[in-house]
Design an enzyme around this catalytic site. Structure first.
Site, mmCIF file in Angstrom:
data_model
loop_
_atom_site.group_PDB
_atom_site.id
_atom_site.type_symbol
_atom_site.label_atom_id
_atom_site.label_comp_id
_atom_site.label_asym_id
_atom_site.label_seq_id
_atom_site.Cartn_x
_atom_site.Cartn_y
_atom_site.Cartn_z
ATOM 1 N N ARG A 264 0.840 -1.206 0.000
ATOM 2 C CA ARG A 264 0.000 0.000 0.000
ATOM 3 C C ARG A 264 0.863 1.239 0.000
ATOM 4 N NH1 ARG A 264 -4.854 -1.911 4.160
ATOM 5 N NH2 ARG A 264 -5.233 -3.865 3.050
ATOM 6 N N ARG A 279 2.204 0.862 10.139
ATOM 7 C CA ARG A 279 1.799 1.353 8.826
ATOM 8 C C ARG A 279 2.989 1.287 7.861
ATOM 9 N NH1 ARG A 279 -2.757 3.997 7.781
ATOM 10 N NH2 ARG A 279 -3.072 4.365 9.997
ATOM 11 N N GLU A 351 -6.378 -1.337 15.129
ATOM 12 C CA GLU A 351 -6.981 -2.291 14.206
ATOM 13 C C GLU A 351 -5.985 -3.384 13.800
ATOM 14 O OE1 GLU A 351 -8.609 -0.516 10.652
ATOM 15 O OE2 GLU A 351 -8.456 -2.425 9.574
ATOM 16 N N SER A 354 -10.154 -6.573 9.909
ATOM 17 C CA SER A 354 -11.379 -5.907 9.511
ATOM 18 C C SER A 354 -12.206 -6.954 8.774
ATOM 19 C CB SER A 354 -11.011 -4.741 8.592
ATOM 20 O OG SER A 354 -12.134 -3.938 8.344
ATOM 21 N N ARG A 393 1.152 -6.375 12.530
ATOM 22 C CA ARG A 393 0.528 -5.794 13.711
ATOM 23 C C ARG A 393 0.430 -6.821 14.843
ATOM 24 N NH1 ARG A 393 -3.928 -1.312 11.499
ATOM 25 N NH2 ARG A 393 -2.363 -0.110 10.347
#
Length: 424
Positions: A264, A279, A351, A354, A393
RNA sequence: GGAGAGGUGGCAGAGUGGUCGAAUGCGCUCGACUUGAAAUCGAGUGUGGCGAAAGUCACCGAGGGUUCGAAUCCCUCCCUCUCCGCCA
């Protein structure tokens, strides 16, 4: 993609439901749709006449009436019809393209049960788990500090290789990641998911089907010379595993899990989460994905969520479940639960998964249907996806929650056999 | 990268300008026969758009062209396969 036919029938209802997500104007779509259908009626009438002329000429020719004056008349009419068509056809095509382009930018409608709210502040916490596993001491280093201290994470050198927002895992760090991937895949395959390892590059059609394109092009890395993109999530790849297929109802539900790296660009997030594993431009994830019959999709959504939760529970990491409100829902989702893991250094839940139900949204974009034996026609499948879990994460959560006062990190029990050690 | 072959319905496979959405076979569905099954026989069996319906239009890899008419002829592109080279 939303259903144009239904939109046409209940425009107010669509407008109202979309309004819960944000500002979207459906009127241009309705106008184009109207125009398109008018053109289509005229065009198909002309085509019908053209077909008729073709047949008449054919019959006459076969009967040996090559030089019949009637044939000449028909030919002339045929040419006239063709001239008219050559004006209408490009118009209709243009309008169809505009219509599709607009439709592709409209997000999914929120489900009836999605809490109404304008942004993440109005998400609803529905569950907390694992308070008993919260760390008791207060001197907890952020995961990037402990990771660098232990020599298992290296961010600085990754800049040499690539740029910022990349990490290199070293020694036990790399092994921990590998252990986590295996652990997650083993759990999910035991839970009934079929493991797949898809291509990590996907074409434009695949990214469009999942909803990544056309709106979020700046979020993905692109191989410009090849019509290929680095996948931002395995969801893109697995969704297209059955793109443009008609499945039979008996083979549903199809449940897949896949480990892939995810890429990303994180455009627009400058300055946020600049340190650590939270991130990155590249991270690993084990993804869960289901193709299901519409009747079972809500139930399958619940079990998908449980399957993701099971990983956090097995690792004894404290987390909470929140349900996203209408304003915070992702583009393709109609209903989403986020799992947020506790990160002690930040004293925040972050998070880590999801889990979304997209209903027919992606299936319509990707033309993924199923047929019920004995029933006429086809229906779109429902697609669901969720992380089970984001590996980076998870590592961050372990490095923090399992940190001990002596500066070492305990290996979660469930992972000890996979890693072959008890302490990092 | 070089050379060649090819892309047609769930599959196999015909069709090289005319009523072809497409023969035939297999598969599948329903029916008959049978105590049951197999075999056999009969009927049916793609998808989508528009339309209340009748119906009509589109789709033979994609896009364009020739023609009154294209699965069939011409052009461009994409993809797949085989052989050679290179390479993990």
């Amino acid at each position: 993609m939303i259903d144009l036919k239904q939109l046409r029938e209940n425009p107010q209802q669509f407008q109202a439901q979309l309004g819960l997500r944000g500002k979207y104007d459906l009127q241009p779509i309705l106008d184009l749709d109207q125009q398109q259908r008018q053109l289509e009626v005229t065009r198909s009438q002309l085509q019908a006449r053209s077909n008729e002329i073709g047949k008449l000429v054919g019959q006459k020719m076969k009967a040996g009436g090559k030089d019949d004056p009637e044939v000449q008349t028909w030919r002339e009419e045929g040419n006239q019809v063709k001239a008219q068509l050559s004006e209408l056809e490009p118009q209709e095509k243009e309008i169809k393209e505009q219509l599709r382009a607009l439709l592709l930018t409209i997000p999914n409608l929120p489900s009836e049960t999605t809490p109404v709210g304008k942004d993440e502040a109005e998400n609803v916490e529905i569950k907390r788990w694992g308070d008993e596993y919260l760390p008791t001491h207060t001197e907890i280093l952020p995961h990037w500090e402990i990771g660098e201290k232990l020599g298992i994470l290296n961010f600085e050198r990754s800049v040499k290789i690539a740029q910022s927002r990349f990490v290199t895992l070293i020694g036990a760090g790399a092994a921990l990641e590998r252990a986590l991937i295996r652990f997650m895949l083993d759990r999910q395959t035991a839970a009934g998911y079929t493991e797949v390892s898809p291509p990590f590059l996907a074409n434009t059609a695949s990214l469009t089907a999942s909803g990544q394109l056309p709106k979020f092009a700046e979020e993905s890395f692109r191989c410009k010379d090849d019509d290929l993109w680095l996948i931002p999530t395995a969801e893109v790849a697995i969704n297209s595993l059955h793109r443009e297929e008609i499945l039979s109802a008996e083979e549903l539900p199809l449940r897949y899990c896949a480990y892939t790296p995810c890429f990303r660009r994180e455009a627009g997030s400058y300055g946020r989460d600049t340190r650590g594993l939270i991130r990155l431009h590249q991270f690993d994830k084990v993804e869960l994905f289901k193709f299901v019959h519409p009747d079972t999709s809500e139930q399958e959504h619940q079990t998908l969520l449980q399957d993701a939760e099971a990983i956090l529970q097995a690792l004894q990491l404290p987390y909470r479940v929140i349900e996203l409100c209408t304003g915070d829902l992702g583009f393709s989702a109609t209903k989403t639960y986020d799992l947020e893991v506790w990160l002690p250094s930040a004293e925040k839940y972050r998070e880590i998964s999801s889990c979304s139900n997209c209903r027919e949204f992606q299936a319509r974009r990707g033309d993924i249907r199923f047929k019920e034996a004995g029933k006429k026609g086809t229906q779109f499948v429902h697609t669901l996806n969720g992380s089970g879990l984001a590996v980076g994460r998870t590592m961050a959560a372990i490095l923090e929650n399992y940190q001990q006062p002596d500066g070492t990190v305990k290996v979660p029990e469930a992972l000890q056999d996979y890693l072959g050690r008890e302490v990092l």
